[in-house]
Design a protein around this motif. Structure first.
Motif, PDB file in Angstrom:
ATOM      1  N   GLY A 112      50.071  44.281  42.897  1.00 43.27           N
ATOM      2  CA  GLY A 112      51.310  44.862  43.399  1.00 43.27           C
ATOM      3  C   GLY A 112      51.502  46.290  42.932  1.00 43.27           C
ATOM      4  O   GLY A 112      51.960  47.156  43.694  1.00 43.27           O
ATOM      5  N   ASN A 138      52.609  48.640  52.646  1.00 37.69           N
ATOM      6  CA  ASN A 138      53.304  47.913  51.584  1.00 37.69           C
ATOM      7  C   ASN A 138      53.971  46.647  52.108  1.00 37.69           C
ATOM      8  O   ASN A 138      53.874  45.578  51.499  1.00 37.69           O
ATOM      9  CB  ASN A 138      54.345  48.820  50.928  1.00 37.69           C
ATOM     10  N   CYS A 142      53.003  42.785  51.060  1.00 40.80           N
ATOM     11  CA  CYS A 142      54.031  41.932  50.464  1.00 40.80           C
ATOM     12  C   CYS A 142      54.226  40.661  51.283  1.00 40.80           C
ATOM     13  O   CYS A 142      54.398  39.573  50.725  1.00 40.80           O
ATOM     14  CB  CYS A 142      55.352  42.698  50.358  1.00 40.80           C
ATOM     15  N   SER A 143      54.192  40.796  52.605  1.00 42.18           N
ATOM     16  CA  SER A 143      54.311  39.612  53.460  1.00 42.18           C
ATOM     17  C   SER A 143      53.126  38.683  53.241  1.00 42.18           C
ATOM     18  O   SER A 143      53.281  37.453  53.185  1.00 42.18           O
ATOM     19  CB  SER A 143      54.398  40.035  54.931  1.00 42.18           C
ATOM     20  N   SER A 156      53.861  35.839  43.314  1.00 46.40           N
ATOM     21  CA  SER A 156      54.183  36.542  44.550  1.00 46.40           C
ATOM     22  C   SER A 156      55.394  37.450  44.356  1.00 46.40           C
ATOM     23  O   SER A 156      55.426  38.573  44.863  1.00 46.40           O
ATOM     24  CB  SER A 156      54.419  35.548  45.688  1.00 46.40           C
ATOM     25  N   ILE A 160      55.510  41.565  44.804  1.00 49.58           N
ATOM     26  CA  ILE A 160      56.481  42.205  45.699  1.00 49.58           C
ATOM     27  C   ILE A 160      57.351  43.206  44.947  1.00 49.58           C
ATOM     28  O   ILE A 160      57.616  44.314  45.432  1.00 49.58           O
ATOM     29  CB  ILE A 160      57.336  41.128  46.385  1.00 49.58           C
ATOM     30  N   MET A 164      57.175  47.075  46.200  1.00 49.68           N
ATOM     31  CA  MET A 164      58.368  47.648  46.811  1.00 49.68           C
ATOM     32  C   MET A 164      59.232  48.373  45.795  1.00 49.68           C
ATOM     33  O   MET A 164      59.921  49.346  46.137  1.00 49.68           O
ATOM     34  CB  MET A 164      59.173  46.546  47.501  1.00 49.68           C
ATOM     35  N   LEU A 190      62.808  43.719  49.599  1.00 48.25           N
ATOM     36  CA  LEU A 190      62.298  43.070  48.378  1.00 48.25           C
ATOM     37  C   LEU A 190      63.015  41.741  48.132  1.00 48.25           C
ATOM     38  O   LEU A 190      62.380  40.721  47.861  1.00 48.25           O
ATOM     39  CB  LEU A 190      62.496  44.016  47.198  1.00 48.25           C
ATOM     40  N   VAL A 193      62.068  39.130  51.103  1.00 47.45           N
ATOM     41  CA  VAL A 193      60.709  38.609  51.017  1.00 47.45           C
ATOM     42  C   VAL A 193      60.509  37.831  49.720  1.00 47.45           C
ATOM     43  O   VAL A 193      59.799  36.816  49.695  1.00 47.45           O
ATOM     44  CB  VAL A 193      59.687  39.761  51.141  1.00 47.45           C
ATOM     45  N   GLY A 194      61.143  38.278  48.645  1.00 47.28           N
ATOM     46  CA  GLY A 194      61.060  37.541  47.389  1.00 47.28           C
ATOM     47  C   GLY A 194      61.641  36.140  47.509  1.00 47.28           C
ATOM     48  O   GLY A 194      61.087  35.177  46.968  1.00 47.28           O
TER      49      GLY A 194
END
Length: 216
Positions: A112, A138, A142-143, A156, A160, A164, A190, A193-194
């Protein structure tokens, strides 16, 4: 939120059978986590090649080369940890579960950080094309981390946050209303997706528990 290498037992379920389930789930999670590294390396190699070719200019060639080399070095390190993991038998994996987990988490943080440093090193306020490319790279990585790092939600999320988060910091230091708005959007992305990464991890762990209970 607290993460655990092993899932917690429910109250009143601290039996030998449940402890055996814990161990089996832990082994499955480690296996899923490490085996995801091989296809992930191919994705990283392809992404680094494409991004480097797109952002390279004579003026920033050294920075691009430094970023690409560092990112690939981290990917190779993670492949070596996969190779080491595959050499271990089940008993060794169980004995070294904590160390294997920490190595895996460390690799995710470094990965990351690499993608976050793409923005720190190469962000150009005067080039909307370059900005769009960095944002796309980015966001895409992240996805992808939601799935490839799903065995451990903290891995993960760490990926992320580094990717980000560093992008957001770069935008804040740039200053200006547009940069602040973009930094805010990066923060929203962030968080969104987190949360998906945590859900994916919970779904995976619950699925493993149900699967192993059926065949116990």
């Amino acid at each position: 939120m607290e993460f655990e290498i092993q899932p917690k037992l429910k109250p009143g379920q601290d039996t030998a059978s449940d402890q055996d389930l814990q161990r089996r789930v832990t082994q499955e999670r480690l296996s899923i986590a490490y085996e995801s590294m091989a296809p992930m390396f191919l994705a990283v190699f392809f992404a680094v090649a494409v991004v480097s070719a797109m952002v390279w200019t004579p003026a920033n060639s050294r920075l691009v080369s430094l970023w690409a080399a560092t990112t690939l070095l981290v990917a190779v390190y993670r492949l070596f940890t996969l190779r080491h993991f595959r050499k271990l038998n089940s008993a060794d994996r169980e004995e070294r579960a904590t160390k294997l987990y920490r190595n895996y988490l460390f690799g995710a943080v470094l990965g990351g950080m690499n993608w976050g440093m793409l923005a720190v090193l190469l962000w150009d306020p005067s080039s909307s094309v370059l900005q769009a490319l960095i944002l796309l790279a980015n966001a895409g990585m992240c996805s992808g981390a939601i799935v490839t790092l799903a065995a451990y939600g903290e891995a993960s999320v760490a990926f992320i946050v580094m990717a980000m988060g560093l992008l957001g910091v770069r935008l804040i230091f740039q200053g200006g209303s547009e940069a602040y708005v973009m930094a805010g959007l990066a923060g929203v992305y962030l968080l969104l997706v987190g949360s998906y990464a945590i859900r994916a991890n919970r779904t995976l762990v619950q699925g493993l528990e149900m699967k192993l209970l059926r065949f116990r």
